[in-house]
Design a protein around this motif. Structure first.
Motif, PDB file in Angstrom:
ATOM      1  N   ASP A  53       2.496   0.712   6.338  1.00  0.00           N
ATOM      2  CA  ASP A  53       2.926   1.876   5.549  1.00  0.00           C
ATOM      3  C   ASP A  53       1.747   2.773   5.200  1.00  0.00           C
ATOM      4  O   ASP A  53       1.865   4.004   5.181  1.00  0.00           O
ATOM      5  CB  ASP A  53       3.634   1.421   4.267  1.00  0.00           C
ATOM      6  N   LYS A  77       0.913   4.796   8.286  1.00  0.00           N
ATOM      7  CA  LYS A  77       1.957   5.768   8.584  1.00  0.00           C
ATOM      8  C   LYS A  77       1.881   6.982   7.669  1.00  0.00           C
ATOM      9  O   LYS A  77       2.107   8.124   8.097  1.00  0.00           O
ATOM     10  CB  LYS A  77       3.325   5.100   8.464  1.00  0.00           C
ATOM     11  N   HIS A  78       1.533   6.763   6.389  1.00  0.00           N
ATOM     12  CA  HIS A  78       1.602   7.839   5.399  1.00  0.00           C
ATOM     13  C   HIS A  78       0.227   8.231   4.839  1.00  0.00           C
ATOM     14  O   HIS A  78       0.148   8.878   3.801  1.00  0.00           O
ATOM     15  CB  HIS A  78       2.503   7.412   4.232  1.00  0.00           C
ATOM     16  N   GLU A  85       9.777   8.215   1.558  1.00  0.00           N
ATOM     17  CA  GLU A  85       8.989   7.113   2.119  1.00  0.00           C
ATOM     18  C   GLU A  85       7.533   7.192   1.684  1.00  0.00           C
ATOM     19  O   GLU A  85       6.921   6.187   1.304  1.00  0.00           O
ATOM     20  CB  GLU A  85       9.071   7.133   3.647  1.00  0.00           C
ATOM     21  N   ALA A  86       6.959   8.394   1.736  1.00  0.00           N
ATOM     22  CA  ALA A  86       5.562   8.561   1.340  1.00  0.00           C
ATOM     23  C   ALA A  86       5.381   8.282  -0.142  1.00  0.00           C
ATOM     24  O   ALA A  86       4.393   7.668  -0.561  1.00  0.00           O
ATOM     25  CB  ALA A  86       5.073   9.957   1.687  1.00  0.00           C
ATOM     26  N   ALA A 141      -0.360  11.966   3.821  1.00  0.00           N
ATOM     27  CA  ALA A 141       0.350  12.305   2.583  1.00  0.00           C
ATOM     28  C   ALA A 141      -0.286  11.606   1.385  1.00  0.00           C
ATOM     29  O   ALA A 141      -0.397  12.181   0.295  1.00  0.00           O
ATOM     30  CB  ALA A 141       1.823  11.912   2.706  1.00  0.00           C
ATOM     31  N   SER A 151       5.415   4.665  -0.763  1.00  0.00           N
ATOM     32  CA  SER A 151       4.132   4.094  -0.347  1.00  0.00           C
ATOM     33  C   SER A 151       3.054   4.345  -1.396  1.00  0.00           C
ATOM     34  O   SER A 151       2.212   3.483  -1.655  1.00  0.00           O
ATOM     35  CB  SER A 151       3.703   4.678   1.005  1.00  0.00           C
TER      36      SER A 151
END
Length: 351
Positions: free
Chosen positions: A253, A256-257, A236-237, A260, A240
């Motif tokens: 997104d 959220k990341h 996911e990261a 990272a 993104s």
């Protein structure tokens, strides 16, 4: 007699500056509807008693939302402000405008302000008219221009043909790049995660990151195998990160990341992403995350985030709420960081 004489000597300006307490919007305050057309915004006032206050619904001029506040004391105050948002924070407009007070009937003359030019951030702009108005009237704001400063250049009007064409072209490019990534159109390099492979385009990666550019310019394994191994990011990261490089990342997104992404931006030397992550991490420092963010700021050389964390801990006294956590943190923290924290605390104590 003395009191009466003092009241007589009170100047007109002093009397007109008397203000009334504003109404509480949660206590039944009336919100005014704003009519807009092109660059005009109008609100109709049927009646406005002395010591009253009205706020408008949001209205859209350009890409921003605006509000009007009308306050009547001994003078009439018309306030204009921009609604807080990420766009308003990142691209506050330079507004050129006039404000008019128009009679609903032909029995009164209209009042027009001078032409104002102001960088509209979070503060209100106020135009005060030392006049008594009764009955119905109209407040009108006409925007002569709205300018933005893009990439450190000169202010450019959002209504110029050049800007409109640029915005349209940029939207088209972003849409195409997003489709290229999502549909794997003509991909020529693979991103290899632990258990997943994602297709990408070396030209785009190289243009966005000097590290990726060096990988493909020299005879390194990434060039020879047409693949990049990334083992320190979740799928996911990583998606993104690619979405950011292709210009299609969503705000959700990113939020959220962002930790990272911050680490990846340092690893692959993506400076604009690193700055965006630092700015975002500065916005919500709390006792739950300040020590980890201070450590990350030190490790990844984020000077503004480091200063923000130290200010939160020392200037605002949050260090006393984290006694146990601080003990553990100081045992593992870099010695230079501990020295800097000590010096910062000493300077605060001296001050």
């Amino acid at each position: 007699m003395l009191r009466k004489e003092n009241m007589k000597n009170q100047t007109r300006e002093e009397r007109s500056s008397v203000t009334c307490p504003r109404a509480n919007p949660e206590m039944g305050d009336v919100y005014m509807k704003v009519e807009t057309m092109a660059r005009l915004a109008q609100v109709r006032i049927d009646s406005l008693a002395t010591c009253s206050y009205r706020k408008s619904d949001p209205f859209k001029i350009g890409p921003w939302n605006w509000h009007l506040l009308i306050e009547k004391g001994r003078a009439l105050s018309v306030r204009l402000f921009i609604e807080p948002s990420r766009l308003a924070r990142e691209q506050p407009p330079i507004a050129t405008f006039v404000i008019r007070i128009l009679p609903s009937t032909g029995t009164r003359r209209s009042l027009t302000s001078q032409v104002f030019e102001k960088l509209m951030r979070n503060d209100e702009f106020a135009w005060t008219v030392d006049t008594a108005l009764h009955g119905k009237f109209i407040i009108e704001v006409e925007f002569h221009d709205l300018k933005i400063v893009a990439s450190g250049g000169e202010p450019v009007s959002i209504w110029s043909t050049e800007v409109s064409l640029q915005n349209q072209a940029q939207k088209g490019i972003a849409k195409c790049l997003s489709r290229m990534l999502e549909d794997s159109i003509l991909t020529d390099v693979t991103i290899r995660l632990e258990d997943r492979v994602i297709g990408a385009h070396r030209a785009i990666l190289a243009s966005r990151s000097p590290v990726f550019e060096r990988m493909f310019q020299h005879d390194l394994k990434e060039k020879l195998s047409s693949s990049i191994h990334i083992q320190d990011m979740s799928e996911e990261a990583c998606r993104s990160l690619l979405a950011y490089l292709y210009g299609s990342i969503t705000y959700e997104d990113f939020q959220k990341h962002r930790v990272a992404l911050m680490r990846a931006s340092d690893k692959y030397d993506i400076q604009d992403l690193k700055e965006a992550c630092e700015e975002s991490l500065l916005e919500d420092i709390s006792t739950k995350n300040v020590l980890q963010r201070l450590q990350d700021a030190w490790l990844y050389q984020l000077s503004r985030l480091k200063r923000g964390c130290l200010k939160y801990l020392l200037d605002f006294g949050k260090v006393y709420e984290l006694r146990e956590e601080m003990t553990e943190f100081l045992l593992d923290a870099d010695k230079e960081l501990i020295v800097e924290m000590f010096e910062e605390g000493l300077n605060l104590w001296k001050g």
